[in-house]
Design an enzyme around this catalytic site. Structure first.
Site, PDB file in Angstrom:
ATOM      1  N   TYR A   3       0.821  -1.198   0.000  1.00  0.00           N
ATOM      2  CA  TYR A   3       0.000   0.000   0.000  1.00  0.00           C
ATOM      3  C   TYR A   3       0.864   1.260   0.000  1.00  0.00           C
ATOM      4  CZ  TYR A   3       1.264   0.608   4.873  1.00  0.00           C
ATOM      5  OH  TYR A   3       1.969   0.784   6.033  1.00  0.00           O
TER       6      TYR A   3
ATOM      7  N   PHE B 298       2.372   9.737   3.327  1.00  0.00           N
ATOM      8  CA  PHE B 298       2.628   9.617   4.758  1.00  0.00           C
ATOM      9  C   PHE B 298       3.033   8.208   5.178  1.00  0.00           C
ATOM     10  CE2 PHE B 298      -1.222   7.339   5.690  1.00  0.00           C
ATOM     11  CZ  PHE B 298      -2.176   7.849   4.822  1.00  0.00           C
ATOM     12  N   ASP B 299       2.822   7.252   4.324  1.00  0.00           N
ATOM     13  CA  ASP B 299       3.214   5.890   4.683  1.00  0.00           C
ATOM     14  C   ASP B 299       3.185   5.004   3.451  1.00  0.00           C
ATOM     15  OD1 ASP B 299       1.947   3.326   6.992  1.00  0.00           O
ATOM     16  OD2 ASP B 299       3.945   3.708   6.197  1.00  0.00           O
TER      17      ASP B 299
ATOM     18  N   ILE C  95      -8.098   1.078  10.379  1.00  0.00           N
ATOM     19  CA  ILE C  95      -9.138   2.099  10.260  1.00  0.00           C
ATOM     20  C   ILE C  95     -10.294   1.546   9.425  1.00  0.00           C
ATOM     21  CG2 ILE C  95      -7.746   4.141  10.631  1.00  0.00           C
ATOM     22  CD1 ILE C  95      -7.323   4.373   7.645  1.00  0.00           C
TER      23      ILE C  95
ATOM     24  N   TYR D   4      -8.829   8.721  10.480  1.00  0.00           N
ATOM     25  CA  TYR D   4      -8.397   9.142  11.804  1.00  0.00           C
ATOM     26  C   TYR D   4      -9.174  10.335  12.356  1.00  0.00           C
ATOM     27  CZ  TYR D   4      -4.704   5.771  11.434  1.00  0.00           C
ATOM     28  OH  TYR D   4      -4.023   4.600  11.313  1.00  0.00           O
TER      29      TYR D   4
ATOM     30  N   PHE E 203      -5.462   5.860  -0.377  1.00  0.00           N
ATOM     31  CA  PHE E 203      -4.562   4.710  -0.383  1.00  0.00           C
ATOM     32  C   PHE E 203      -4.621   4.009  -1.721  1.00  0.00           C
ATOM     33  CE2 PHE E 203      -3.071   4.212   3.909  1.00  0.00           C
ATOM     34  CZ  PHE E 203      -4.019   4.844   4.704  1.00  0.00           C
TER      35      PHE E 203
END
Lengths: 601, 221
Positions: free
Chosen positions: B132, B142-143, B169, B195, B213
């Site tokens: 991902y 961010f990731d 989430i 979030y 994502f």
């Protein structure tokens, strides 16, 4: 003398095959060789050791010279240092690794911090070299070495303030940096082994679950894992890391980061470690049981480093739900708060706080209260708030306690308040809960929505717990002061706020019971207590009491007996008690007045 | 309570070819109770239902609806059971009746970039593994767990977790259950299912952030 003896035995052995050396030869070599070093004949010794003809001998026996050599190197004796260093280096090159290992580890053991640090800084490099030369059989030796090294490091005092960390007077920080460099090649080896194990990417997974279960026990990984876990629980858990603003350069912080990185490299993903309390694992094959393999304190330390110090954020995926992470962290928090050490409690509070801040207010449901940790944490927290000797921790504990309650939805708050009132007998804590009940009732009355938990039917059972005197008129009013005052305040609030005709909170139907169970006995109790204390006051003033008898009770703190209260102090205490009764009575009277007025309306 | 819907179509009309399936489906979705629709699998996108349901089945359903009168608004209101059973209290309060609340539309959207095998869909509780990349609306990554460069490829691994259990989430949980093995999709998640108002303090994810994502589902249990 010694030099001659040494030359003799060496000459003799030159003509012998390796297995032909006698025990006596070994002994003479050792004794004479050591004496040479101690007597300062290092130059001559060096030439003997370097001599081509003596290589077999040196290889077999040389390691016995390590103790005096290392002493010289530690003492930094200028004259002999260069030669001894040269001998030392040569021995490391040619002698057998297993024997060198023994020799080096022996010399690592020191008692005073300065020697500990010095020997670590001197010997970590050669140790690493020796271990690397062991090739594939290095694992158990590495384990032994790491264990000894860590024992030594743990003897060094920990820096507490940023200044202390910068000054690093006891060289702990420097040793940690050296340690970080020490394990690096081993971690890399384990990492490469691990990824080269020919599995296709579809079956190698990261995250919560698979920790790359090896088919056979991977010893190197196991030893490194053991080491990392030990560092976390024995060293890092006691250290207070400073953040980047306070201390931009921090070898300790780097060291902590490197441990987390190492764990990732050897196939122990950080989410799996943090979430471990929530996951049911298959038994990993190998010689360590799961609990031994992943000591709970070490896992708690990992969680703290990730969530409080925000180290290695890339190693923790940003997809987990905050409630899930909270659930896992609650287990770690529970453990940390149950410890006695200030450092552990502090970390527990910090981790709890950070985890709570990630969830929205009113988002936690009542089903969470079925989890063991959601009960044990508040209980441990109460202990911290009430009996921890460190005031800053008590204060912080209270702050986090309130924060935790704010995160529950109203149903969960209701259940939580009930639980706390039942399980905690500390007046202060109960008083605090009662104050929270008042806030919730206020909120329920103001919002006007149909949230039932702090009104009417549900509120009454809660009020019954609160608006009563546990031992009737004989209840110790001073000891229960906090609770009683908050109960009175709550009742006063309800009486003012809730109209008799509306009776939203349900108290008006219950008022006669409240009067019977609470207000009347309280009145009696106050009168009785006041009478008692007024009499005490009189006696003390008249000085009769102090002459009358020897005190039958003494109090000691530590080993010191506290002095008996002086008459003045006694008087002060008695006045203070009477003042409390006055205060209680005034609120009680006010409440009774209000009830009368309202009922007449 | 609204008046009962009238039965417009006769049997003949129902069987005829000029009444398309989707009209019948629409009628049923508009007028039948939730439980009725769920039982007969008539919920969801009309086109999809039309693909899976035969005309005879729809005619049957139409008839059943008027026979059993399972119109909208006839489902019994759910009761809330007593919550404080483990703590003893002096008197048990009366049960509070609450209504089932409709949560509204899903708070994520998915566009398929590469189709999966359309056979292996993860079920709740099954382990899934994904590559991902997560970005914010402004494009900040961010990731990610996607290996960068060939060298590191061996060391990075897909993320694995048990789906549908609230461990990730909500947007992820819900989206992953709609993906099949091999599928690559772009999933946009509203903050409520990500979030939320808090975001992730001390990280790149701010409060009220919509997250995007790209997820590739590589394995299902």
């Amino acid at each position: 003398m010694a030099l001659d003896q040494l030359s003799e035995v060496v000459q003799k052995c030159q003509s012998l095959p390796e297995d032909g050396y006698s025990t006596e030869d070994y002994d003479v070599f050792t004794v004479a060789g050591r004496a040479c070093v101690e007597e300062g004949n290092s130059l001559q010794l060096l030439s003997i050791v370097l001599d081509e003809k003596n290589q077999d001998i040196v290889q077999c026996m040389g390691w016995n010279l390590l103790p005096p050599l290392i002493q010289v190197l530690l003492k930094k004796d200028d004259q002999n240092l260069p030669h001894c260093l040269a001998i030392f280096k040569h021995l490391i090159e040619v002698c057998r690794p297993k024997e060198l290992l023994i020799g080096l580890l022996e010399q690592l053991e020191q008692d005073d911090p300065e020697s500990v640090a010095q020997s670590l800084l001197l010997l970590l490099g050669p140790l690493q070299k020796v271990l690397l030369s062991l090739g594939v059989r290095k694992s158990s030796s590495l384990g032994l070495a790491l264990s000894s090294v860590l024992d030594q490091v743990c003897k060094l005092p920990l820096p507490m303030t940023p200044e202390q960390e910068q000054d690093d007077v006891f060289s702990l920080c420097r040793c940690c940096s050296e340690l970080q460099a020490f394990i690096r090649p081993f971690v890399e080896e384990a990492r490469d082994q691990h990824s080269a194990e020919g599995r296709d990417p579809g079956t190698l997974v990261m995250g919560d679950l698979e920790r790359a279960l090896p088919q056979k026990e991977d010893e190197l990984r196991t030893e490194l894992l053991k080491f990392c876990m030990q560092v976390l629980s024995r060293l890092l858990l006691g250290v207070q890391l400073k953040d980047q603003e306070t201390l931009p350069e921090s070898p300790l912080r780097d060291f902590a980061s490197s441990i987390l990185l190492s764990l990732g490299s050897i196939g122990e993903p950080l989410p799996a470690l943090v979430h471990q309390p929530l996951l049911r694992h298959r038994r990993t094959p190998g010689f360590l049981e799961e609990e031994v393999r992943y000591p709970k304190e070490s896992l708690a330390c990992v969680a703290h480093l990730l969530f409080v110090h925000l180290l290695q954020p890339d190693m923790f995926p940003a997809v987990y739900s905050p409630v899930y992470s909270l659930r896992a962290n609650m287990v770690h928090v529970s453990l940390l708060l149950s410890r006695a050490e200030q450092s552990r409690i502090q970390k527990g509070l910090e981790l709890y706080e950070k985890s709570l801040l990630r969830v929205e207010d009113l988002s936690l449901g009542v089903d969470l209260l079925e989890l063991r940790s959601f009960l044990s944490v508040p209980q441990n927290l109460v202990k911290v708030m009430t009996i921890c000797p460190h005031q800053n921790l008590r204060t912080k504990g209270l702050k986090v306690f309130q924060l935790s309650m704010d995160k529950f939805n109203t149903e969960a708050k209701y259940k939580f308040f009930q639980l706390m009132l039942k399980t905690s007998h500390h007046s202060g804590v109960q008083g605090y809960i009662i104050k929270n009940i008042r806030t919730q009732v206020d909120s329920a009355l103001k919002s006007g929505d149909s949230d039932p938990w702090f009104l009417g039917v549900y509120l009454l059972p809660l009020l019954r717990c609160v608006l009563r005197l546990p031992e009737g008129p004989e209840t110790d009013l001073l000891q229960n002061m906090d609770r009683i005052m908050e109960s009175l305040n709550l009742l006063r609030y309800l009486v003012i706020r809730d109209k008799v005709t509306e009776n939203q909170t349900g108290i008006w139907a219950e008022m006669y019971k409240i009067e019977d169970r609470f207000l009347k006995p309280l009145r009696v109790g106050i009168n009785m207590s006041r009478a008692h204390y007024e009499r005490e006051l009189l006696l003390t003033r008249e000085g009769r009491k102090s002459k009358a008898k020897e005190p039958s009770v003494s109090v000691s703190v530590g080993d010191e007996k506290l002095p008996q209260m002086t008459t003045d102090t006694e008087l002060q205490a008695l006045h203070s008690a009477l003042h409390t009764f006055d205060m209680m009575e005034s609120v009680l009277v006010r409440v009774e007045e209000l009830i009368e007025v309202k009922e007449e309306e | 309570m609204a008046a009962e819907p009238t039965r417009e179509w006769s049997d003949e009309k129902l069987k005829s070819d000029d009444l398309p399936k989707k009209d019948i489906i629409k009628f049923l979705q508009d007028n039948a109770a939730q439980s009725f629709l769920n039982e007969l699998k008539l919920q969801g996108n009309i086109k999809n239902v039309a693909k899976t349901a035969k005309k005879e089945q729809l005619i049957d359903a139409y008839n059943q609806l008027f026979e059993n009168k399972k119109f909208k608004g006839t489902d019994p209101v759910a009761e809330v059971t007593e919550q404080v059973r483990t703590t003893k209290i002096e008197e048990k309060p009366k049960e509070v009746k609450a209504e089932v609340v409709d949560e509204g539309p899903p708070k994520f959207t998915k566009s398929v970039l590469k189709k999966g095998d359309k056979t292996n869909f993860p079920k709740k509780g099954e382990t899934v593994s994904c590559w991902y990349t997560g970005t914010l609306e402004d494009g900040t990554v961010f990731d990610t767990n996607v290996p960068v460069g060939a060298r590191k490829k061996k060391q990075t691994k897909p993320l694995s977790f048990k789906a549908g259990l609230g461990r990730v989430i909500r947007g992820w949980d819900e989206a992953i259950l709609t993906m099949s093995k091999g599928e690559q999709a772009r999933v946009e998640i509203e903050p409520e299912w990500a979030y939320g108002r808090k975001g992730v303090p001390d990280s790149k994810i701010p409060p009220n952030a919509k997250l995007i994502f790209e997820i590739e589902l590589v394995a299902v249990d």
